[in-house]
Design a protein around this motif. Structure first.
Motif, PDB file in Angstrom:
ATOM      1  N   PHE A   6      36.606  -4.177 -18.212  1.00 29.73           N
ATOM      2  CA  PHE A   6      35.435  -4.643 -18.959  1.00 29.73           C
ATOM      3  C   PHE A   6      34.685  -3.427 -19.495  1.00 29.73           C
ATOM      4  O   PHE A   6      34.469  -2.458 -18.755  1.00 29.73           O
ATOM      5  N   PRO A   7      34.253  -3.439 -20.747  1.00 32.67           N
ATOM      6  CA  PRO A   7      33.708  -2.206 -21.342  1.00 32.67           C
ATOM      7  C   PRO A   7      32.471  -1.646 -20.655  1.00 32.67           C
ATOM      8  O   PRO A   7      32.428  -0.449 -20.337  1.00 32.67           O
ATOM      9  N   HIS A   8      31.472  -2.480 -20.418  1.00 33.17           N
ATOM     10  CA  HIS A   8      30.225  -1.975 -19.834  1.00 33.17           C
ATOM     11  C   HIS A   8      30.372  -1.746 -18.333  1.00 33.17           C
ATOM     12  O   HIS A   8      29.898  -0.744 -17.805  1.00 33.17           O
ATOM     13  N   LEU A   9      31.056  -2.660 -17.673  1.00 29.44           N
ATOM     14  CA  LEU A   9      31.308  -2.497 -16.239  1.00 29.44           C
ATOM     15  C   LEU A   9      32.215  -1.299 -15.993  1.00 29.44           C
ATOM     16  O   LEU A   9      32.007  -0.530 -15.049  1.00 29.44           O
ATOM     17  N   GLY A  10      33.204  -1.114 -16.856  1.00 28.42           N
ATOM     18  CA  GLY A  10      34.094   0.036 -16.709  1.00 28.42           C
ATOM     19  C   GLY A  10      33.362   1.354 -16.854  1.00 28.42           C
ATOM     20  O   GLY A  10      33.593   2.296 -16.088  1.00 28.42           O
ATOM     21  N   ALA A  11      32.448   1.437 -17.850  1.00 27.43           N
ATOM     22  CA  ALA A  11      31.664   2.663 -18.041  1.00 27.43           C
ATOM     23  C   ALA A  11      30.750   2.909 -16.849  1.00 27.43           C
ATOM     24  O   ALA A  11      30.566   4.057 -16.406  1.00 27.43           O
ATOM     25  N   TYR A  12      30.192   1.838 -16.324  1.00 26.35           N
ATOM     26  CA  TYR A  12      29.329   1.922 -15.131  1.00 26.35           C
ATOM     27  C   TYR A  12      30.123   2.448 -13.932  1.00 26.35           C
ATOM     28  O   TYR A  12      29.663   3.332 -13.203  1.00 26.35           O
ATOM     29  N   LEU A  13      31.316   1.929 -13.738  1.00 28.10           N
ATOM     30  CA  LEU A  13      32.141   2.360 -12.606  1.00 28.10           C
ATOM     31  C   LEU A  13      32.535   3.824 -12.731  1.00 28.10           C
ATOM     32  O   LEU A  13      32.599   4.544 -11.737  1.00 28.10           O
ATOM     33  N   LYS A  14      32.759   4.264 -13.949  1.00 29.87           N
ATOM     34  CA  LYS A  14      33.069   5.676 -14.154  1.00 29.87           C
ATOM     35  C   LYS A  14      31.875   6.538 -13.771  1.00 29.87           C
ATOM     36  O   LYS A  14      32.028   7.594 -13.144  1.00 29.87           O
ATOM     37  N   ARG A  15      30.654   6.095 -14.128  1.00 32.53           N
ATOM     38  CA  ARG A  15      29.445   6.844 -13.740  1.00 32.53           C
ATOM     39  C   ARG A  15      29.292   6.868 -12.228  1.00 32.53           C
ATOM     40  O   ARG A  15      29.001   7.910 -11.631  1.00 32.53           O
ATOM     41  N   MET A  16      29.490   5.715 -11.590  1.00 35.99           N
ATOM     42  CA  MET A  16      29.345   5.645 -10.140  1.00 35.99           C
ATOM     43  C   MET A  16      30.392   6.520  -9.448  1.00 35.99           C
ATOM     44  O   MET A  16      30.097   7.199  -8.463  1.00 35.99           O
ATOM     45  N   ALA A  17      31.613   6.516  -9.968  1.00 36.18           N
ATOM     46  CA  ALA A  17      32.691   7.297  -9.354  1.00 36.18           C
ATOM     47  C   ALA A  17      32.453   8.789  -9.459  1.00 36.18           C
ATOM     48  O   ALA A  17      33.031   9.572  -8.700  1.00 36.18           O
ATOM     49  N   GLY A  18      31.588   9.194 -10.381  1.00 31.23           N
ATOM     50  CA  GLY A  18      31.284  10.606 -10.539  1.00 31.23           C
ATOM     51  C   GLY A  18      30.203  11.121  -9.623  1.00 31.23           C
ATOM     52  O   GLY A  18      29.942  12.329  -9.589  1.00 31.23           O
ATOM     53  N   GLN A  19      29.557  10.245  -8.862  1.00 29.68           N
ATOM     54  CA  GLN A  19      28.468  10.665  -7.992  1.00 29.68           C
ATOM     55  C   GLN A  19      29.014  11.321  -6.718  1.00 29.68           C
ATOM     56  O   GLN A  19      29.995  10.858  -6.131  1.00 29.68           O
ATOM     57  N   ASN A  20      28.334  12.369  -6.288  1.00 29.32           N
ATOM     58  CA  ASN A  20      28.794  13.108  -5.104  1.00 29.32           C
ATOM     59  C   ASN A  20      28.891  12.225  -3.872  1.00 29.32           C
ATOM     60  O   ASN A  20      29.848  12.329  -3.090  1.00 29.32           O
ATOM     61  N   THR A  21      27.894  11.364  -3.671  1.00 31.53           N
ATOM     62  CA  THR A  21      27.914  10.475  -2.503  1.00 31.53           C
ATOM     63  C   THR A  21      29.178   9.639  -2.495  1.00 31.53           C
ATOM     64  O   THR A  21      29.862   9.519  -1.467  1.00 31.53           O
ATOM     65  N   VAL A  22      29.504   9.057  -3.619  1.00 31.44           N
ATOM     66  CA  VAL A  22      30.674   8.184  -3.724  1.00 31.44           C
ATOM     67  C   VAL A  22      31.953   8.979  -3.517  1.00 31.44           C
ATOM     68  O   VAL A  22      32.844   8.569  -2.754  1.00 31.44           O
ATOM     69  N   ARG A  23      32.066  10.128  -4.152  1.00 32.39           N
ATOM     70  CA  ARG A  23      33.270  10.935  -4.029  1.00 32.39           C
ATOM     71  C   ARG A  23      33.499  11.391  -2.590  1.00 32.39           C
ATOM     72  O   ARG A  23      34.631  11.360  -2.075  1.00 32.39           O
ATOM     73  N   GLU A  24      32.434  11.805  -1.917  1.00 36.34           N
ATOM     74  CA  GLU A  24      32.580  12.311  -0.550  1.00 36.34           C
ATOM     75  C   GLU A  24      32.962  11.200   0.423  1.00 36.34           C
ATOM     76  O   GLU A  24      33.806  11.402   1.310  1.00 36.34           O
ATOM     77  N   VAL A  25      32.351  10.029   0.269  1.00 39.19           N
ATOM     78  CA  VAL A  25      32.689   8.910   1.152  1.00 39.19           C
ATOM     79  C   VAL A  25      34.121   8.447   0.901  1.00 39.19           C
ATOM     80  O   VAL A  25      34.881   8.190   1.845  1.00 39.19           O
ATOM     81  N   CYS A  26      34.504   8.350  -0.368  1.00 39.09           N
ATOM     82  CA  CYS A  26      35.859   7.903  -0.682  1.00 39.09           C
ATOM     83  C   CYS A  26      36.898   8.908  -0.203  1.00 39.09           C
ATOM     84  O   CYS A  26      37.982   8.522   0.262  1.00 39.09           O
ATOM     85  N   GLU A  27      36.589  10.188  -0.291  1.00 36.13           N
ATOM     86  CA  GLU A  27      37.514  11.187   0.244  1.00 36.13           C
ATOM     87  C   GLU A  27      37.653  11.020   1.753  1.00 36.13           C
ATOM     88  O   GLU A  27      38.761  11.077   2.300  1.00 36.13           O
ATOM     89  N   LYS A  28      36.538  10.795   2.428  1.00 37.83           N
ATOM     90  CA  LYS A  28      36.570  10.607   3.881  1.00 37.83           C
ATOM     91  C   LYS A  28      37.424   9.401   4.257  1.00 37.83           C
ATOM     92  O   LYS A  28      38.176   9.432   5.247  1.00 37.83           O
ATOM     93  N   GLU A  29      37.351   8.329   3.464  1.00 42.84           N
ATOM     94  CA  GLU A  29      38.067   7.098   3.794  1.00 42.84           C
ATOM     95  C   GLU A  29      39.451   7.024   3.137  1.00 42.84           C
ATOM     96  O   GLU A  29      40.166   6.039   3.318  1.00 42.84           O
ATOM     97  N   GLY A  30      39.817   8.054   2.370  1.00 38.99           N
ATOM     98  CA  GLY A  30      41.130   8.050   1.741  1.00 38.99           C
ATOM     99  C   GLY A  30      41.272   7.056   0.620  1.00 38.99           C
ATOM    100  O   GLY A  30      42.325   6.446   0.432  1.00 38.99           O
ATOM    101  N   ILE A  31      40.193   6.857  -0.149  1.00 36.92           N
ATOM    102  CA  ILE A  31      40.175   5.882  -1.238  1.00 36.92           C
ATOM    103  C   ILE A  31      40.296   6.612  -2.572  1.00 36.92           C
ATOM    104  O   ILE A  31      39.520   7.527  -2.854  1.00 36.92           O
ATOM    105  N   SER A  32      41.225   6.194  -3.396  1.00 40.72           N
ATOM    106  CA  SER A  32      41.383   6.787  -4.719  1.00 40.72           C
ATOM    107  C   SER A  32      40.374   6.201  -5.698  1.00 40.72           C
ATOM    108  O   SER A  32      40.130   4.991  -5.709  1.00 40.72           O
ATOM    109  N   LEU A  33      39.797   7.070  -6.522  1.00 37.55           N
ATOM    110  CA  LEU A  33      38.877   6.642  -7.575  1.00 37.55           C
ATOM    111  C   LEU A  33      39.500   6.770  -8.959  1.00 37.55           C
ATOM    112  O   LEU A  33      38.806   6.629  -9.965  1.00 37.55           O
TER     113      LEU A  33
END
Length: 220
Positions: free
Chosen positions: A181-208
């Motif tokens: 989805f265009p707007h949701l997809g752009a939003y998810l890209k912004r969220m995936a770029g946040q340090n908090t999200v990246r660090e937690v996902c790395e800890k849990e082994g989740i690909s972004l």
């Protein structure tokens, strides 16, 4: 110190985002779903539902992921992860949080476990197909809401954003995934770029990688 009983990429993910965002002392305790540790007598004393997550705060044992997120937001109001009670933004915040938990997550769970929702031995595929369409319709509403917004509620990240991100990570391989989805997809890209999200996902082994060009290291 908070203690979060979790399993990677489970419903504990949103509370994990919250704890990382708040920069408060916390301990992660792995609950091994593969061995049904969440059904053990010891775990059931904390969480009689036998599900993940559970948050311990002193003698308080709290379960249900959205309840944990709200509790953390209200224990740390200075972080602004939930609008103040009585405000117009609070009303919209509650609306979207209930939509995420009661509509999107509920429809997604039926999609994931269709056999639990029919007594027809051959009906599971039909249930799955119907709920794939329902999830896509739910996501379309969120896409429309994000057309001219950076975050789902207000101008900063709230509980709703971390909860929505968790659900979208789960749904990222659906026939009509959230990132399509265009707007949701752009939003998810912004969220995936946040340090908090990246660090937690790395800890849990989740690909972004479904949401951005970022790659999380140390994945299995």
């Amino acid at each position: 110190m908070y203690r979060l009983y979790y399993y990677p990429c489970n419903a504990s993910l949103a509370p994990h985002f919250m704890l990382k965002h708040l920069s408060v002392p916390y301990e992660l305790v792995l609950v091994d779903r593969k061995s049904d540790a969440q059904k053990s007598a010891e775990y059931l004393k904390m969480n009689p539902a036998g599900r993940i997550p559970t948050l311990m705060d002193g003698d308080l044992a709290l379960f249900e992921s959205p309840a944990i997120c709200l509790y953390l937001a209200e224990q740390h109001t200075e972080a602004g992860l939930a609008p103040l009670p009585g405000s117009l933004e609070r009303a919209k915040f509650l609306q979207w949080l209930m939509y995420l938990t009661n509509t999107l997550q509920a429809d997604y769970m039926v999609y994931c476990y269709p056999a639990k929702h029919t007594k027809d031995a051959g009906g599971a595929k039909a249930v799955e197909a119907a709920h794939s369409e329902r999830v896509a319709a739910d996501l379309k509403i969120l896409d429309q809401a994000l057309e001219d917004r950076t975050y789902l509620v207000g101008d900063t990240v709230t509980v709703c954003d971390y909860f929505l991100l968790m659900l979208c990570i789960w749904a990222s391989d659906m026939p009509t995934p959230p990132q399509s989805f265009p707007h949701l997809g752009a939003y998810l890209k912004r969220m995936a770029g946040q340090n908090t999200v990246r660090e937690v996902c790395e800890k849990e082994g989740i690909s972004l990688t479904a949401f951005s060009d970022l790659r999380v290291s140390h994945l299995p």
